[in-house]
Design a protein around this motif. Structure first.
Motif, mmCIF file in Angstrom:
data_model
loop_
_atom_site.group_PDB
_atom_site.id
_atom_site.type_symbol
_atom_site.label_atom_id
_atom_site.label_comp_id
_atom_site.label_asym_id
_atom_site.label_seq_id
_atom_site.Cartn_x
_atom_site.Cartn_y
_atom_site.Cartn_z
ATOM 1 N N SER A 7 -33.466 48.480 118.587
ATOM 2 C CA SER A 7 -34.496 49.417 118.136
ATOM 3 C C SER A 7 -35.139 48.859 116.878
ATOM 4 O O SER A 7 -34.624 47.908 116.279
ATOM 5 N N GLY A 8 -36.278 49.461 116.507
ATOM 6 C CA GLY A 8 -36.923 49.098 115.255
ATOM 7 C C GLY A 8 -38.168 48.254 115.383
ATOM 8 O O GLY A 8 -38.815 47.960 114.370
ATOM 9 N N GLY A 9 -38.518 47.858 116.590
ATOM 10 C CA GLY A 9 -39.729 47.066 116.762
ATOM 11 C C GLY A 9 -40.986 47.866 116.473
ATOM 12 O O GLY A 9 -40.944 49.085 116.322
ATOM 13 N N GLY A 10 -42.099 47.147 116.396
ATOM 14 C CA GLY A 10 -43.355 47.836 116.152
ATOM 15 C C GLY A 10 -44.497 46.882 115.938
ATOM 16 O O GLY A 10 -44.362 45.662 116.114
ATOM 17 N N LEU A 11 -45.628 47.455 115.535
ATOM 18 C CA LEU A 11 -46.849 46.708 115.252
ATOM 19 C C LEU A 11 -47.087 46.741 113.756
ATOM 20 O O LEU A 11 -47.078 47.813 113.135
ATOM 21 N N LEU A 12 -47.285 45.570 113.171
ATOM 22 C CA LEU A 12 -47.546 45.533 111.745
ATOM 23 C C LEU A 12 -48.410 44.332 111.392
ATOM 24 O O LEU A 12 -48.594 43.422 112.198
ATOM 25 N N GLN A 13 -48.914 44.350 110.170
ATOM 26 C CA GLN A 13 -49.811 43.310 109.704
ATOM 27 C C GLN A 13 -49.041 42.115 109.143
ATOM 28 O O GLN A 13 -47.877 42.271 108.734
ATOM 29 N N PRO A 14 -49.668 40.972 109.118
ATOM 30 C CA PRO A 14 -49.016 39.800 108.505
ATOM 31 C C PRO A 14 -48.581 40.099 107.078
ATOM 32 O O PRO A 14 -49.297 40.779 106.322
ATOM 33 N N GLY A 15 -47.417 39.579 106.735
ATOM 34 C CA GLY A 15 -46.866 39.815 105.413
ATOM 35 C C GLY A 15 -45.955 41.015 105.333
ATOM 36 O O GLY A 15 -45.272 41.220 104.318
ATOM 37 N N GLY A 16 -45.924 41.812 106.372
ATOM 38 C CA GLY A 16 -45.114 43.015 106.377
ATOM 39 C C GLY A 16 -43.646 42.740 106.643
ATOM 40 O O GLY A 16 -43.230 41.605 106.896
ATOM 41 N N SER A 17 -42.866 43.818 106.600
ATOM 42 C CA SER A 17 -41.422 43.740 106.811
ATOM 43 C C SER A 17 -40.993 44.745 107.872
ATOM 44 O O SER A 17 -41.629 45.792 108.047
ATOM 45 N N LEU A 18 -39.895 44.403 108.513
ATOM 46 C CA LEU A 18 -39.368 45.257 109.576
ATOM 47 C C LEU A 18 -37.877 45.001 109.678
ATOM 48 O O LEU A 18 -37.429 43.865 109.451
ATOM 49 N N ARG A 19 -37.107 46.028 110.007
ATOM 50 C CA ARG A 19 -35.685 45.843 110.239
ATOM 51 C C ARG A 19 -35.355 46.260 111.662
ATOM 52 O O ARG A 19 -35.589 47.415 112.049
ATOM 53 N N LEU A 20 -34.817 45.320 112.420
ATOM 54 C CA LEU A 20 -34.346 45.607 113.764
ATOM 55 C C LEU A 20 -32.864 45.966 113.728
ATOM 56 O O LEU A 20 -32.113 45.438 112.902
ATOM 57 N N SER A 21 -32.476 46.840 114.634
ATOM 58 C CA SER A 21 -31.071 47.213 114.779
ATOM 59 C C SER A 21 -30.641 46.994 116.220
ATOM 60 O O SER A 21 -31.447 47.105 117.147
ATOM 61 N N CYS A 22 -29.375 46.694 116.388
ATOM 62 C CA CYS A 22 -28.801 46.541 117.721
ATOM 63 C C CYS A 22 -27.432 47.221 117.701
ATOM 64 O O CYS A 22 -26.522 46.748 117.013
ATOM 65 N N GLU A 23 -27.317 48.301 118.439
ATOM 66 C CA GLU A 23 -26.065 49.050 118.473
ATOM 67 C C GLU A 23 -25.301 48.711 119.750
ATOM 68 O O GLU A 23 -25.878 48.715 120.841
ATOM 69 N N ALA A 24 -24.018 48.451 119.587
ATOM 70 C CA ALA A 24 -23.169 48.057 120.706
ATOM 71 C C ALA A 24 -22.185 49.148 121.064
ATOM 72 O O ALA A 24 -21.729 49.901 120.199
ATOM 73 N N SER A 25 -21.844 49.210 122.334
ATOM 74 C CA SER A 25 -20.820 50.149 122.782
ATOM 75 C C SER A 25 -20.078 49.542 123.956
ATOM 76 O O SER A 25 -20.597 48.684 124.670
ATOM 77 N N GLY A 26 -18.836 49.959 124.150
ATOM 78 C CA GLY A 26 -18.085 49.599 125.335
ATOM 79 C C GLY A 26 -17.023 48.541 125.172
ATOM 80 O O GLY A 26 -16.060 48.531 125.913
ATOM 81 N N ARG A 27 -17.179 47.609 124.251
ATOM 82 C CA ARG A 27 -16.183 46.557 124.046
ATOM 83 C C ARG A 27 -15.891 46.458 122.559
ATOM 84 O O ARG A 27 -16.526 47.104 121.757
ATOM 85 N N SER A 28 -14.940 45.618 122.215
ATOM 86 C CA SER A 28 -14.580 45.443 120.822
ATOM 87 C C SER A 28 -15.652 44.643 120.095
ATOM 88 O O SER A 28 -15.652 43.406 120.126
ATOM 89 N N PHE A 29 -16.539 45.353 119.445
ATOM 90 C CA PHE A 29 -17.686 44.724 118.791
ATOM 91 C C PHE A 29 -17.247 43.656 117.806
ATOM 92 O O PHE A 29 -17.864 42.586 117.721
ATOM 93 N N SER A 30 -16.199 43.916 117.066
ATOM 94 C CA SER A 30 -15.791 42.997 115.999
ATOM 95 C C SER A 30 -15.201 41.693 116.521
ATOM 96 O O SER A 30 -14.895 40.803 115.733
ATOM 97 N N SER A 31 -15.062 41.555 117.827
ATOM 98 C CA SER A 31 -14.568 40.299 118.414
ATOM 99 C C SER A 31 -15.696 39.350 118.783
ATOM 100 O O SER A 31 -15.449 38.212 119.191
#
Length: 123
Positions: A7-31
């Motif tokens: 999540s977190g995508g979008g439309l923005l102008q050059p020079g801008g900032s954005l933070r993407l996130s990726c949430e995991a479920s179902g397995r041991s994420f820390s592995s």
């Protein structure tokens, strides 16, 4: 199975900032080493950044080094990609991937992928 949701995508102008996130479920994420890749129009999927299971090791593509930062929160089963000083050439669908025990730049070594989130940088 591991389910990854970006999540977190979008439309923005050059020079801008954005933070993407990726949430995991179902397995041991820390592995899993977690990577971000992107695929622009008419291009192959390319490596952007990767982070080790502990977060202690990271690696970046030369094209994003110094502008993007990958991080993870194992308590939240989430990996992030902070993108600053965005350029039109950063326009792509961004995917997160999970690689069991590896810190890899190669798509073939990833076991699970998210569905992607679109980032468009345009004036």
């Amino acid at each position: 199975q591991m389910l990854l949701v970006e999540s977190g995508g979008g439309l923005l102008q050059p020079g801008g900032s954005l933070r993407l996130s990726c949430e995991a479920s179902g397995r041991s994420f820390s592995s899993y080493g977690m990577g971000w890749f992107r695929q622009g129009p008419g291009k192959e999927r390319e490596f952007v950044a990767v982070i080790s299971w502990s977060g202690g090791r990271t690696s970046y593509a030369d094209s994003v080094k110094g502008r993007f930062t990958i991080s993870r929160d194992n308590a939240k089963n989430t990996v992030y990609l902070q993108m600053n000083s965005l350029k039109p050439e950063d326009t792509a669908v961004y995917y997160c991937g999970a690689s069991l025990g590896l810190v890899s730049r190669e798509t073939i070594e990833y076991d699970y992928w998210g569905q992607g989130t679109q980032v468009t940088v345009s004036s």
